[in-house]
Write a protein that holds these residues in place. Structure first.
Motif, PDB file in Angstrom:
ATOM      1  N   ARG A 128      -1.892   2.558  10.676  1.00 33.24           N
ATOM      2  CA  ARG A 128      -2.793   1.494  10.216  1.00 33.24           C
ATOM      3  C   ARG A 128      -2.602   1.230   8.731  1.00 33.24           C
ATOM      4  NH1 ARG A 128      -8.250  -0.757  10.608  1.00 33.24           N
ATOM      5  NH2 ARG A 128      -8.835  -1.197   8.466  1.00 33.24           N
ATOM      6  N   ARG A 154      -9.724  -2.965   4.693  1.00 33.01           N
ATOM      7  CA  ARG A 154     -11.008  -2.720   4.029  1.00 33.01           C
ATOM      8  C   ARG A 154     -10.842  -2.850   2.516  1.00 33.01           C
ATOM      9  NH1 ARG A 154     -12.410   2.987   5.538  1.00 33.01           N
ATOM     10  NH2 ARG A 154     -10.165   3.190   5.804  1.00 33.01           N
ATOM     11  N   HIS A 203     -11.003   4.185  -0.712  1.00 29.09           N
ATOM     12  CA  HIS A 203     -10.498   5.351  -1.450  1.00 29.09           C
ATOM     13  C   HIS A 203     -11.583   6.237  -2.045  1.00 29.09           C
ATOM     14  CE1 HIS A 203      -7.025   2.571  -1.307  1.00 29.09           C
ATOM     15  NE2 HIS A 203      -6.352   3.682  -1.119  1.00 29.09           N
ATOM     16  N   GLN A 230     -12.160  10.540  -2.370  1.00 27.73           N
ATOM     17  CA  GLN A 230     -10.896  11.206  -2.069  1.00 27.73           C
ATOM     18  C   GLN A 230     -10.296  11.980  -3.245  1.00 27.73           C
ATOM     19  OE1 GLN A 230      -7.962   9.376   0.350  1.00 27.73           O
ATOM     20  NE2 GLN A 230      -9.244   7.624   0.816  1.00 27.73           N
TER      21      GLN A 230
HETATM   22  C1  HEM Z   1      -2.394   0.612  -5.940  1.00 28.35           C
HETATM   23  C2  HEM Z   1      -2.397   1.701  -5.185  1.00 28.35           C
HETATM   24  C3  HEM Z   1      -2.883   1.737  -3.743  1.00 28.35           C
HETATM   25  C4  HEM Z   1      -2.977   0.733  -2.820  1.00 28.35           C
HETATM   26  C5  HEM Z   1      -2.622  -0.743  -2.994  1.00 28.35           C
HETATM   27  C6  HEM Z   1      -3.494   1.326  -1.598  1.00 28.35           C
HETATM   28  C7  HEM Z   1      -3.718   0.645  -0.415  1.00 28.35           C
HETATM   29  C8  HEM Z   1      -4.289   1.165   0.711  1.00 28.35           C
HETATM   30  C9  HEM Z   1      -4.587   0.429   1.911  1.00 28.35           C
HETATM   31  C10 HEM Z   1      -4.296  -1.056   2.119  1.00 28.35           C
HETATM   32  C11 HEM Z   1      -5.178   1.271   2.787  1.00 28.35           C
HETATM   33  C12 HEM Z   1      -5.694   0.938   4.211  1.00 28.35           C
HETATM   34  C13 HEM Z   1      -7.043   0.265   4.154  1.00 28.35           C
HETATM   35  C14 HEM Z   1      -7.645   0.111   5.530  1.00 28.35           C
HETATM   36  O1  HEM Z   1      -7.605   1.067   6.320  1.00 28.35           O
HETATM   37  O2  HEM Z   1      -8.185  -0.972   5.831  1.00 28.35           O
HETATM   38  C15 HEM Z   1      -5.240   2.577   2.139  1.00 28.35           C
HETATM   39  C16 HEM Z   1      -5.758   3.726   2.698  1.00 28.35           C
HETATM   40  C17 HEM Z   1      -5.606   4.991   2.157  1.00 28.35           C
HETATM   41  N1  HEM Z   1      -5.085   5.302   0.934  1.00 28.35           N
HETATM   42 FE1  HEM Z   1      -4.432   3.990  -0.439  1.00 28.35          FE
HETATM   43  N2  HEM Z   1      -3.701   2.660  -1.811  1.00 28.35           N
HETATM   44  C18 HEM Z   1      -3.329   2.953  -3.104  1.00 28.35           C
HETATM   45  C19 HEM Z   1      -3.356   4.180  -3.696  1.00 28.35           C
HETATM   46  C20 HEM Z   1      -3.603   5.368  -3.054  1.00 28.35           C
HETATM   47  C21 HEM Z   1      -3.409   6.691  -3.624  1.00 28.35           C
HETATM   48  C22 HEM Z   1      -2.919   6.962  -5.055  1.00 28.35           C
HETATM   49  C23 HEM Z   1      -3.741   7.598  -2.666  1.00 28.35           C
HETATM   50  C24 HEM Z   1      -3.690   9.107  -2.717  1.00 28.35           C
HETATM   51  C25 HEM Z   1      -2.704   9.750  -3.303  1.00 28.35           C
HETATM   52  C26 HEM Z   1      -4.159   6.842  -1.487  1.00 28.35           C
HETATM   53  C27 HEM Z   1      -4.612   7.393  -0.295  1.00 28.35           C
HETATM   54  C28 HEM Z   1      -5.065   6.665   0.792  1.00 28.35           C
HETATM   55  C29 HEM Z   1      -5.609   7.287   1.998  1.00 28.35           C
HETATM   56  C30 HEM Z   1      -5.747   8.784   2.265  1.00 28.35           C
HETATM   57  C31 HEM Z   1      -5.973   6.227   2.854  1.00 28.35           C
HETATM   58  C32 HEM Z   1      -6.620   6.353   4.248  1.00 28.35           C
HETATM   59  C33 HEM Z   1      -8.124   6.318   4.119  1.00 28.35           C
HETATM   60  C34 HEM Z   1      -8.814   6.398   5.469  1.00 28.35           C
HETATM   61  O3  HEM Z   1      -8.566   5.559   6.346  1.00 28.35           O
HETATM   62  O4  HEM Z   1      -9.607   7.325   5.658  1.00 28.35           O
HETATM   63  N3  HEM Z   1      -4.062   5.502  -1.759  1.00 28.35           N
HETATM   64  N4  HEM Z   1      -4.695   2.476   0.882  1.00 28.35           N
END
Ligand code: HEM
Length: 119
Positions: free
Chosen positions: A42, A64, A70, A73
């Motif tokens: 996803r 979302r 985020h 976390q």
């Molecule tokens: C500019 C930087 C980032 C962007 C654009 C981004 C984008 C996203 C997107 C689009 C999702 C999915 C949203 C959804 O489920 O509708 C997501 C989920 C997630 N992101 Fe990021 N992210 C970024 C940085 C990070 C960083 C630095 C980390 C950790 C090192 C991270 C960890 C996660 C995790 C663990 C999820 C899953 C959350 C869940 O569904 O429980 N992200 N991110």
């Protein structure tokens, strides 16, 4: 216009880049622990949409909000920078021109404010 999106190889190229990025993220000890139990399939789909929008491509982001996704976390600057490095390696691997890489990175940098969460 969509010149930047084209430099990323449109939907096909971008999908490959995000796949490679996540291979890197999941084998990088600085980022992997954050993704235990995370729905990677996803996340990859939503990330392709979001980056496509940032590149002025013909996409709509259906995921979302960044802050809500985020929060809680413990994402800090080191984790954020590590994920960006993993993206850079994927862009290099797929031959994205340096100038085009920098344009995307400049749009992602301010998003740190929305993903960081030390609470
Ligand atoms: C500019 C930087 C980032 C962007 C654009 C981004 C984008 C996203 C997107 C689009 C999702 C999915 C949203 C959804 O489920 O509708 C997501 C989920 C997630 N992101 Fe990021 N992210 C970024 C940085 C990070 C960083 C630095 C980390 C950790 C090192 C991270 C960890 C996660 C995790 C663990 C999820 C899953 C959350 C869940 O569904 O429980 N992200 N991110």
């Amino acid at each position: 216009d969509d010149a930047l999106y084209k430099q990323f190889g449109e939907k096909e190229g971008l999908t490959k880049i995000v796949d490679d990025m996540y291979d890197n993220v999941l084998s990088d000890p600085r980022t992997a622990p954050y993704f235990d139990n995370a729905p990677v399939k996803r996340i990859k789909q939503k990330l392709v949409e979001q980056i496509c929008v940032l590149l002025d491509g013909p996409c709509v982001y259906t995921g979302r909000p960044m802050r809500r996704t985020h929060e809680g976390q413990n994402i800090d600057r080191a984790a954020f920078n590590a994920l960006v490095e993993d993206l850079q390696a994927a862009m290099d691997k797929n031959g994205v021109p340096f100038h085009a890489q920098n344009k995307l990175l400049a749009k992602l940098a301010p998003m740190y404010r929305e993903v960081q969460d030390r609470e």
